[in-house]
Write an enzyme that holds these catalytic residues in place. Structure first.
Site, mmCIF file in Angstrom:
data_model
loop_
_atom_site.group_PDB
_atom_site.id
_atom_site.type_symbol
_atom_site.label_atom_id
_atom_site.label_comp_id
_atom_site.label_asym_id
_atom_site.label_seq_id
_atom_site.Cartn_x
_atom_site.Cartn_y
_atom_site.Cartn_z
ATOM 1 N N ILE A 154 -34.118 166.987 60.111
ATOM 2 C CA ILE A 154 -33.746 165.579 59.867
ATOM 3 C C ILE A 154 -34.866 164.649 60.334
ATOM 4 O O ILE A 154 -35.209 163.678 59.652
ATOM 5 C CB ILE A 154 -32.401 165.225 60.543
ATOM 6 N N THR A 234 -28.716 157.900 64.902
ATOM 7 C CA THR A 234 -27.783 158.620 64.022
ATOM 8 C C THR A 234 -27.582 160.049 64.550
ATOM 9 O O THR A 234 -27.069 160.896 63.828
ATOM 10 C CB THR A 234 -28.324 158.696 62.579
ATOM 11 N N ARG A 236 -26.667 161.511 68.373
ATOM 12 C CA ARG A 236 -25.465 161.609 69.194
ATOM 13 C C ARG A 236 -25.509 160.539 70.272
ATOM 14 O O ARG A 236 -26.580 160.221 70.806
ATOM 15 C CB ARG A 236 -25.392 162.968 69.915
ATOM 16 N N GLU A 265 -17.311 157.977 71.464
ATOM 17 C CA GLU A 265 -16.685 157.671 70.175
ATOM 18 C C GLU A 265 -15.372 158.448 69.979
ATOM 19 O O GLU A 265 -15.268 159.575 70.466
ATOM 20 C CB GLU A 265 -17.658 157.941 69.013
ATOM 21 N N HIS A 283 -20.092 156.629 62.471
ATOM 22 C CA HIS A 283 -20.575 158.011 62.323
ATOM 23 C C HIS A 283 -20.567 158.462 60.850
ATOM 24 O O HIS A 283 -19.804 159.356 60.464
ATOM 25 C CB HIS A 283 -19.746 158.969 63.188
HETATM 26 C C1 DGY Z 1 -23.297 166.256 62.289
HETATM 27 O O1 DGY Z 1 -22.874 166.884 61.309
HETATM 28 O O2 DGY Z 1 -23.454 166.795 63.395
HETATM 29 C C2 DGY Z 1 -23.690 164.831 62.124
HETATM 30 O O3 DGY Z 1 -23.458 164.113 63.257
HETATM 31 C C3 DGY Z 1 -23.036 164.183 60.936
HETATM 32 O O4 DGY Z 1 -23.401 162.841 60.870
#
Ligand code: DGY
Length: 311
Positions: A154, A234, A236, A265, A283
């Protein structure tokens, strides 16, 4: 009915239904409901969501468990070491959500830098009186450096996107200092955090939450960012000290903060709701139809492979 597969959700698309056709002993029951607890005694496969933190106590109720599948790439909510010691296979969904998550991080970066929410609010309010030379000026990205924490799939996909905007990707990851990260169209340096932070006009988080990354971006680290830097998370909650980020934002030391994930969250510190220059999402990293379907397919393939094997 005996239960071989116990899932807390039907997931997206039809993959779980397909799994149920192959293994009719499939039960969908809410996490920690009475039915879920009762079925744990027989379950060989467990399917959970990233919002369902499993404990050792939960696993102790499932003596026949062979596979624990999570509908996420992250596994920070699972007792991984315990699963390893019991020989329970963990199935997650890497790869298929790479582009969706990188796209969302890019959307957040552009949303912050070009003040999309404020512009939208101005038009919707009916108070917009027309174009003006200094109205809602944002921050340009071209020619600036973007710090990327995490050089996995990612992080690299996000680097490719900001590189296309004319930014210079700089990486930090657990592999340590030195060398370069090949992200496809180009390479970027892998730096120590202390070196990366002062150079980053924007900083995007793409590393997993582990004991090594928990609290990585604490107050001291955040203070090393240049004035006006933007932070995108994006990955954690728990990697970023949200309280410190909020303080620096209010003191105009940060140019903006965009969060898709939060430490507790779905609870969100209400101080964020009034904070300036923020974008807050629930999320949504993997939230496209294509991606959620692909995640479900991959998860069901993983469960099938384990249940079809002898050991
Ligand atoms: C995951 O799949 O771990 C991601 O946080 C999705 O956004």
């Amino acid at each position: 009915m005996s239960v071989r597969i116990l899932s807390t959700s039907s997931l997206a698309g039809g993959a779980l239904r397909g799994l149920g056709e192959r293994f009719p002993e499939l039960l969908v029951a809410p996490f920690r409901s009475k039915a879920w607890h009762a079925a744990m005694a027989e379950a060989e496969a467990l399917v959970v969501l990233l919002s369902e933190p499993l404990t050792g106590e939960d696993l102790a109720r499932a003596p026949r468990l062979r596979v624990l599948a999570t509908y996420s790439v992250g596994v920070n909510h699972l007792p991984v070491a315990l699963c390893e010691s019991r020989g329970i296979r963990i199935v997650s969904t890497p790869g298929v959500l790479t582009d969706a998550t990188a796209d969302l991080a890019l959307a957040l970066l552009l949303g912050l830098s070009r003040r999309l929410l404020e512009g939208d609010a101005l038009v919707r309010s009916g108070a917009w009186t027309g174009w003006a030379p200094e109205q809602l000026l944002g921050t340009g990205l071209t020619g600036k450096a973007c710090g990327i924490l995490g050089a996995g799939a990612i992080g690299k996909a996000f680097a490719k996107r900001v590189w296309a905007l004319g930014m210079t990707p700089l990486f930090w990851d657990r592999e340590g200092l030195g060398g370069e990260v090949d992200f496809g169209p180009a390479r970027g340096p892998r730096l120590a955090l202390d070196e990366l932070l002062p150079r980053s006009a924007a900083l995007s988080l793409h590393c997993p939450l582990t004991s090594a990354t928990r609290g990585l971006l604490d107050r001291m680290a955040l203070e090393k960012l240049p004035t006006g830097a933007m932070i995108i998370n994006t990955a954690r909650g728990g990697i970023l000290d949200e309280g410190a980020a909020l303080d620096l934002l209010r003191a105009d030391r940060l140019g903006g903060v965009a969060l898709d994930v939060y430490e507790g969250e779905p609870a969100v510190d209400p101080r964020w709701f009034q904070a300036p220059r923020t974008l807050l999402l629930p999320h949504l990293g993997s939230a496209t139809v294509e991606t959620r379907n692909a995640m479900a397919e991959l998860l069901c393939e993983g469960v099938t492979a384990v249940l079809s094997s002898r050991c």
